[in-house]
Motif scaffolding. Sequence first.
Motif, PDB file in Angstrom:
ATOM      1  N   GLU A  45      -6.536 -12.089  -7.612  1.00 48.54           N
ATOM      2  CA  GLU A  45      -6.003 -11.684  -6.306  1.00 48.54           C
ATOM      3  C   GLU A  45      -4.882 -10.661  -6.480  1.00 48.54           C
ATOM      4  O   GLU A  45      -4.070 -10.751  -7.396  1.00 48.54           O
ATOM      5  CB  GLU A  45      -5.428 -12.886  -5.555  1.00 48.54           C
ATOM      6  N   LEU A  46      -4.854  -9.694  -5.551  1.00 50.79           N
ATOM      7  CA  LEU A  46      -3.745  -8.759  -5.455  1.00 50.79           C
ATOM      8  C   LEU A  46      -2.839  -9.287  -4.339  1.00 50.79           C
ATOM      9  O   LEU A  46      -3.253  -9.334  -3.186  1.00 50.79           O
ATOM     10  CB  LEU A  46      -4.274  -7.376  -5.088  1.00 50.79           C
ATOM     11  N   VAL A  47      -1.633  -9.714  -4.680  1.00 53.45           N
ATOM     12  CA  VAL A  47      -0.788 -10.345  -3.667  1.00 53.45           C
ATOM     13  C   VAL A  47       0.459  -9.519  -3.390  1.00 53.45           C
ATOM     14  O   VAL A  47       0.875  -8.705  -4.210  1.00 53.45           O
ATOM     15  CB  VAL A  47      -0.364 -11.773  -4.086  1.00 53.45           C
ATOM     16  N   GLU A  48       1.034  -9.729  -2.212  1.00 53.49           N
ATOM     17  CA  GLU A  48       2.344  -9.182  -1.883  1.00 53.49           C
ATOM     18  C   GLU A  48       3.329 -10.346  -1.860  1.00 53.49           C
ATOM     19  O   GLU A  48       2.913 -11.510  -1.795  1.00 53.49           O
ATOM     20  CB  GLU A  48       2.295  -8.475  -0.527  1.00 53.49           C
ATOM     21  N   SER A  99      -4.305  -2.244  -7.299  1.00 56.01           N
ATOM     22  CA  SER A  99      -5.553  -2.719  -6.740  1.00 56.01           C
ATOM     23  C   SER A  99      -6.678  -2.618  -7.780  1.00 56.01           C
ATOM     24  O   SER A  99      -7.515  -3.511  -7.908  1.00 56.01           O
ATOM     25  CB  SER A  99      -5.824  -1.898  -5.473  1.00 56.01           C
ATOM     26  N   ILE A 106       0.804  -1.224   0.000  1.00 61.35           N
ATOM     27  CA  ILE A 106       0.000   0.000   0.000  1.00 61.35           C
ATOM     28  C   ILE A 106       0.832   1.267   0.000  1.00 61.35           C
ATOM     29  O   ILE A 106       0.314   2.331  -0.272  1.00 61.35           O
ATOM     30  CB  ILE A 106      -0.964   0.059   1.194  1.00 61.35           C
ATOM     31  N   MET A 112       0.362 -19.548  -3.668  1.00 62.07           N
ATOM     32  CA  MET A 112      -0.055 -18.466  -2.773  1.00 62.07           C
ATOM     33  C   MET A 112      -0.778 -19.071  -1.581  1.00 62.07           C
ATOM     34  O   MET A 112      -1.436 -20.104  -1.682  1.00 62.07           O
ATOM     35  CB  MET A 112      -0.911 -17.426  -3.491  1.00 62.07           C
ATOM     36  N   ARG A 113      -0.583 -18.420  -0.460  1.00 62.79           N
ATOM     37  CA  ARG A 113      -1.188 -18.897   0.776  1.00 62.79           C
ATOM     38  C   ARG A 113      -2.613 -18.354   0.884  1.00 62.79           C
ATOM     39  O   ARG A 113      -2.806 -17.147   0.944  1.00 62.79           O
ATOM     40  CB  ARG A 113      -0.366 -18.430   1.970  1.00 62.79           C
ATOM     41  N   THR A 114      -3.576 -19.243   0.869  1.00 59.61           N
ATOM     42  CA  THR A 114      -4.971 -18.818   1.002  1.00 59.61           C
ATOM     43  C   THR A 114      -5.612 -19.583   2.137  1.00 59.61           C
ATOM     44  O   THR A 114      -5.029 -20.539   2.655  1.00 59.61           O
ATOM     45  CB  THR A 114      -5.786 -19.088  -0.279  1.00 59.61           C
ATOM     46  N   ILE A 115      -6.823 -19.197   2.476  1.00 61.85           N
ATOM     47  CA  ILE A 115      -7.504 -19.893   3.576  1.00 61.85           C
ATOM     48  C   ILE A 115      -7.895 -21.309   3.171  1.00 61.85           C
ATOM     49  O   ILE A 115      -8.262 -22.110   4.012  1.00 61.85           O
ATOM     50  CB  ILE A 115      -8.738 -19.106   4.069  1.00 61.85           C
ATOM     51  N   ASP A 116      -7.810 -21.624   1.870  1.00 62.39           N
ATOM     52  CA  ASP A 116      -8.045 -22.997   1.440  1.00 62.39           C
ATOM     53  C   ASP A 116      -6.755 -23.795   1.368  1.00 62.39           C
ATOM     54  O   ASP A 116      -6.763 -24.930   0.908  1.00 62.39           O
ATOM     55  CB  ASP A 116      -8.714 -23.011   0.062  1.00 62.39           C
ATOM     56  N   GLY A 117      -5.648 -23.202   1.768  1.00 69.09           N
ATOM     57  CA  GLY A 117      -4.360 -23.872   1.686  1.00 69.09           C
ATOM     58  C   GLY A 117      -3.521 -23.277   0.572  1.00 69.09           C
ATOM     59  O   GLY A 117      -3.802 -22.181   0.099  1.00 69.09           O
ATOM     60  N   ASP A 162       2.827 -13.288   0.342  1.00 70.00           N
ATOM     61  CA  ASP A 162       1.708 -14.208   0.094  1.00 70.00           C
ATOM     62  C   ASP A 162       2.126 -15.398  -0.768  1.00 70.00           C
ATOM     63  O   ASP A 162       1.371 -16.343  -0.916  1.00 70.00           O
ATOM     64  CB  ASP A 162       0.575 -13.488  -0.649  1.00 70.00           C
TER      65      ASP A 162
END
Lengths: 309, 483
Positions: free
Chosen positions: B251-254, B242, B233, B268-273, B257
Amino acid sequence: MLSRAAERVYWAGRYLERAENTARIVQQYSQLLLDLPREVDVGWFELVKIFGASVQVSGSNDDDEERAILEFLLSDPNSGNSLNFCIRMARDNVRNLRDLLPQESWESVNELHQYARRKLEATPAAEDRFEVLADCIGRCQQINGIFAGTMSHESPYFFLTLGQCIERADMTSRIIDVAAAYLQQNERLVLRYGSTLWTNVLKSVSGFQMYRQYSQPAVQGTAVIDYLLNDKAFPRAVRASILHARKTCASLPNSDHLVHALDKVNHVLPSPLPDDLDGSMVSETMDTLQIRLADAHAAVVDTWFLPAD
Amino acid sequence: MRFGANDYSATGFYDELIQADGTARPHARELVDYFSDMEASELLDRQRAVDSTIVDMGISFTIYSEGDNIDRAWPLDIIPRAMPGSEWDQVERGLKQRVMALNLFIDDLYNDRRILKDKVVPAELIDSSKNYLEPCKGVSPRHGVWAHICGSDLVRDGDGTIYVLEDNLRVPSGVSYMLENRNVIKRVFPGVFRNHRVRPVSEYPSALSDMLRSIASPEVEGKPEVVVLTPGIYNSAYFEHSYLARTMGVELVEGSDLQVEEDDCVYMRTIDGLTQVDVIYRRIDDTFIDPEAFRPDSTLGIPGIMRAWRAGNVALANAPGSGVADDKVVYSYVPDIIKYYTGEDPVIPNVPTWRCSDRQQLDHVLANIADLVVKPANESGGYGMLVGPHASKAEHDKFRDLLKADPRNYIAQPTLSLSTAPTLCDGSLEPRHLDLRPFILQGNKISVTAGGLTRVAMRRGSLVVNSSQGGGSKDTWIVEDDN
């Protein structure tokens, strides 16, 4: 949803909740102390115990103590417990989530942060304290209202909710822990001031009115503890918070680990409370409760945040 | 002529809307009529409407000042800049020719180096370039394309000729403002569009998305996972990162991620793995992208991503190493490069350029520095350059020393008399200098935005158009003229 975003929403939820609760506890405590005589052994230090911290006081009189403790709880920019700090952290997290959270919530959090920068730069004087704290509470409620009223019930909302629920349960357990000490006070004082003390406990979680409406008419120690631990309908009671978190899990992937951890939190809650409830028993239970809550937090971190190794 | 409440005169310069005799250019006639009917107070009202629409829509850019990041509202002038469609068709053809040739060039440099062996471009120029990246040698990205997104800056000189001023092949920015400028002008001036056939620009996010998917490894089954990689940001172009992620629905990643696993794939690390990523539109500079391969101190990058890219497991847009072709010394060879790979003459000319690495040319530059623009080979954003006619004697001397100390790192060009367009300044319409940055996408096919981002130097006489240095912008119209 990215793990990083989930983590930030979760912490935004926790810090906002912590800010609101801290403001309310200090506000209620300030009121309570005006009602109690010196011989009742309730002082500013009780407040610090809620946060499981200790404060270095320079000087020995009560005013020094009050100043040091209020600074620690309200204005200290570096103390992880201060209202000032919580608001800043909430704002930093929301700032990074501007694409996910409603625009109005960012504006409101930012305004709250600006307000805190002005009003909590130093500890507010006793005459201003009530108003500043009431404003902070009101602004937190406004932000939560924006979330509740304008966010789709999708992953970001669920992580926000998890953060709030776990923080709430934790905070309520700490309040109960400290209040349990009142059970030990000598009988004459408890008879004379007990109702005042327990009313204060309820008010520090905004629970007095709901308690009166839906529970016993008398405000008495064991009943209050039972209400704050076991009530399923009052949102700030530990059991209600855990149930809400558990319900939220159903909408998230791979939530078995957290569901299991939340069930273990529930198992700690004694229901019904034993008749011979005493302070040390409550204290022990609350210690276990807090450990279980920390496990639930760890389950959230391990399942969804996938920290980089 | 009378334009708005004022006499408007662009004496001495080529004006994009008004001819030398004071009448409107044919393609801009209705546009000029529309604004000529407005009183000064109405122009100001409309400018305020534009400004508040920009604030409401949250169109901002970030500048770093005094240790704090400030989001500034994006500056947009109300008067569009218009070009005839027939002229634009030529420009578009020239841009496609240029970018295709540049991609053949980059691919050649990192593989066979034919153009160096044939001595069309001197090998030592490439080998001494800090943008020539060793770890990119021997890599062949899909379709042979390295610079997938290019922003070329165009300027028009006094006689009306359009030149390419520079090619931005690393992380060109500004396209989101091009899109939002059109959205704002459509909201505030719906009427004026009725009289013109203006080519739309709104399909850019889909074109970008199609292009990015087209460069994924052919082995990817189903829809490739595309992400936009941002430094975060605090970056000045975060709004755009963005915006593009949102409008493409990715997805906008850093850097934090993403991670590269043992299998040399990016996840990428997501809540689904962990989710595998196939294409990364990276908005981080080359040398920050992988601390293993380049700067070990970079916290923005992803360790191992160069490994994954070399193995063909992830596509990077733009490919690392593309910047070797937007070095300003290499720029001076682009006409030869186009000829070498395509056999054609360049459709759009280069600005004449003196290379200070050449002894004779350096002498010419030193002698005539007061009339020239001197640029360092590898800076962007208008930094580190000298505009001779606008500089003091002391600055001339300073640059003479710089040139002598490091001639390879400088080029010089004549001071162009950049074209102007009517711009609302303090309530009246005045000529202001401008440039144009179109965006070219190349994957399995090549496309160019209709127009691009017009940037305006808001101060009278100034040639500096960068928004970080007080520049403004205009909506850019390519108007069908049936010629």
